[in-house]
Write a protein that holds these residues in place. Sequence first.
Motif, short mmCIF file in Angstrom:
data_model
loop_
_atom_site.label_atom_id
_atom_site.label_comp_id
_atom_site.label_asym_id
_atom_site.label_seq_id
_atom_site.Cartn_x
_atom_site.Cartn_y
_atom_site.Cartn_z
N VAL A 169 34.61 36.87 46.57
CA VAL A 169 34.23 36.58 45.19
C VAL A 169 35.22 35.64 44.50
O VAL A 169 34.98 35.21 43.37
CB VAL A 169 34.07 37.87 44.37
CG1 VAL A 169 32.96 38.73 44.96
CG2 VAL A 169 35.38 38.67 44.32
N ARG A 170 36.31 35.31 45.17
CA ARG A 170 37.22 34.30 44.64
C ARG A 170 36.90 32.91 45.17
O ARG A 170 37.57 31.95 44.84
CB ARG A 170 38.66 34.67 45.01
CG ARG A 170 39.11 35.99 44.42
CD ARG A 170 40.55 36.30 44.76
NE ARG A 170 40.94 37.61 44.27
CZ ARG A 170 42.14 38.14 44.47
NH1 ARG A 170 43.04 37.48 45.17
NH2 ARG A 170 42.44 39.33 43.98
N ASP A 171 35.87 32.82 45.99
CA ASP A 171 35.48 31.56 46.60
C ASP A 171 34.03 31.29 46.22
O ASP A 171 33.11 31.51 47.00
CB ASP A 171 35.65 31.64 48.12
CG ASP A 171 35.30 30.33 48.83
OD1 ASP A 171 35.25 29.29 48.15
OD2 ASP A 171 35.07 30.36 50.05
N SER A 210 39.22 38.14 40.17
CA SER A 210 40.32 37.27 39.78
C SER A 210 41.39 38.09 39.10
O SER A 210 41.12 39.14 38.53
CB SER A 210 39.83 36.17 38.84
OG SER A 210 39.43 36.71 37.61
N GLU A 211 42.60 37.64 39.10
CA GLU A 211 43.71 38.44 38.62
C GLU A 211 43.64 38.69 37.12
O GLU A 211 44.17 39.67 36.63
CB GLU A 211 45.02 37.76 39.00
CG GLU A 211 45.27 37.71 40.50
CD GLU A 211 46.52 36.98 40.88
OE1 GLU A 211 46.83 36.92 42.08
OE2 GLU A 211 47.20 36.46 39.97
N SER A 212 42.97 37.81 36.35
CA SER A 212 43.00 37.92 34.91
C SER A 212 42.10 39.02 34.37
O SER A 212 42.22 39.38 33.22
CB SER A 212 42.58 36.59 34.27
OG SER A 212 41.25 36.28 34.63
N VAL A 213 41.18 39.55 35.19
CA VAL A 213 40.19 40.47 34.65
C VAL A 213 40.71 41.89 34.50
O VAL A 213 40.13 42.69 33.81
CB VAL A 213 38.92 40.46 35.53
CG1 VAL A 213 39.12 41.31 36.77
CG2 VAL A 213 37.73 40.98 34.75
N ALA A 216 26.69 37.93 31.33
CA ALA A 216 27.25 37.11 30.27
C ALA A 216 28.75 37.31 30.20
O ALA A 216 29.28 38.37 30.48
CB ALA A 216 26.61 37.49 28.94
N GLY A 217 29.43 36.27 29.79
CA GLY A 217 30.87 36.38 29.57
C GLY A 217 31.69 36.27 30.82
O GLY A 217 32.89 36.53 30.78
N CYS A 218 31.13 35.90 31.92
CA CYS A 218 31.89 35.78 33.15
C CYS A 218 32.11 34.33 33.49
O CYS A 218 31.17 33.63 33.83
CB CYS A 218 31.16 36.47 34.30
SG CYS A 218 31.97 36.24 35.87
N SER A 219 33.34 33.86 33.37
CA SER A 219 33.65 32.49 33.71
C SER A 219 34.39 32.46 35.03
O SER A 219 34.68 33.49 35.63
CB SER A 219 34.52 31.85 32.63
OG SER A 219 35.77 32.50 32.56
N SER A 220 34.70 31.26 35.49
CA SER A 220 35.36 31.15 36.79
C SER A 220 36.72 31.81 36.81
O SER A 220 37.21 32.21 37.85
CB SER A 220 35.51 29.67 37.16
OG SER A 220 36.29 28.99 36.19
N ASP A 221 37.34 31.94 35.63
CA ASP A 221 38.65 32.59 35.62
C ASP A 221 38.60 34.01 35.12
O ASP A 221 39.63 34.64 34.92
CB ASP A 221 39.65 31.78 34.77
CG ASP A 221 39.23 31.68 33.31
OD1 ASP A 221 38.12 32.14 32.99
OD2 ASP A 221 40.02 31.15 32.50
N SER A 222 37.40 34.55 34.89
CA SER A 222 37.30 35.95 34.48
C SER A 222 36.35 36.73 35.35
O SER A 222 35.97 37.83 35.03
CB SER A 222 36.83 36.04 33.02
OG SER A 222 35.52 35.56 32.88
N GLU A 269 37.57 40.05 49.03
CA GLU A 269 36.55 40.27 50.06
C GLU A 269 35.47 41.20 49.52
O GLU A 269 35.76 42.18 48.84
CB GLU A 269 37.18 40.87 51.31
CG GLU A 269 38.11 39.93 52.06
CD GLU A 269 38.81 40.64 53.18
OE1 GLU A 269 38.53 40.30 54.36
OE2 GLU A 269 39.64 41.53 52.90
N TYR A 270 34.22 40.89 49.86
CA TYR A 270 33.11 41.63 49.28
C TYR A 270 32.01 41.77 50.33
O TYR A 270 31.66 40.80 51.02
CB TYR A 270 32.55 40.88 48.07
CG TYR A 270 31.92 41.76 47.03
CD1 TYR A 270 32.61 42.14 45.89
CD2 TYR A 270 30.62 42.24 47.20
CE1 TYR A 270 32.03 42.95 44.93
CE2 TYR A 270 30.04 43.05 46.26
CZ TYR A 270 30.74 43.41 45.12
OH TYR A 270 30.16 44.22 44.17
#
Length: 283
Positions: free
Chosen positions: A113-115, A30-33, A20-26, A94-95
Amino acid sequence: MTRGSASLIATFLMGGLLWAGCSSDSTPGSESVVSPTDTIAPKTRADSVAYRLLQAHGMDAWASSPYLRFNFGIETPGGAQTIARHLWNRNTGEYRIEWSAGPDSSYVALVNVRDQHDGRLGGTAYLNGDELTGAAGESAREEAYGRFVNDTYWLLAPLKAFDSGVNRSYLPDSSTAEHDVLRLTFNDVGRTPGDQYWLYVSTETGRLDRWAYHLQGMPEDAPPQFYDWTQYRELPSSGGTVRLASRKAAVGADQALLTNQLALPESPPEGAFSTPKPMLGSE
């Protein structure tokens, strides 16, 4: 992946329900997290407790950690079982995820994970070293995405209280001298925005001692599920120390989830994001 009859196994095998709470920008990666704590200005009692939670778990050190290595598994009276092995390059996204669906099936997903598109990660999946294509490849990448979102949240939830789309509220009637209790709900983000979490934050250490959750897929009258977060590990990094729990014990049941074999390496093993055969060990 081995499926069992225990409710705990059924819960975490649902893929992304616990993200829960994980959006495409979080999404982690991603850099915002990973904003350092000095960029956060607490405005409410809930914010202050969540801010202390970030500090206690080492958010600033986490922000400067380039790699994460961990295993996700389960522990029952019959012993411990590793479900998946993870290695993450947090700078590039990369993951690497390794898992099995039986004694003769070793899966490796080399993704980014950014794709992410439609519940799958860009990249390539392999079975016993052979590339999976078509529907088999899509299914394996979907499995990898489910493992990523579920497993990392069980490990990193205390560091995600200020993610975009997370609503924090302080529960004075539930809080005690030992614990401040936060309730987390979510805006229209993530795979299951109807999830709810209750975080029991130690007033002494600031760490997460226990959480409870009611997931979007559960019946409305189902009671929350409680887990004690235990066996904390201190992980040194160039920016300080990150503190993460390696065991989450189900309250009232003799079983636990494991997020162990924790490390914050400065560099990955050679070929970590290109080798198609398992290489993360058999621990």
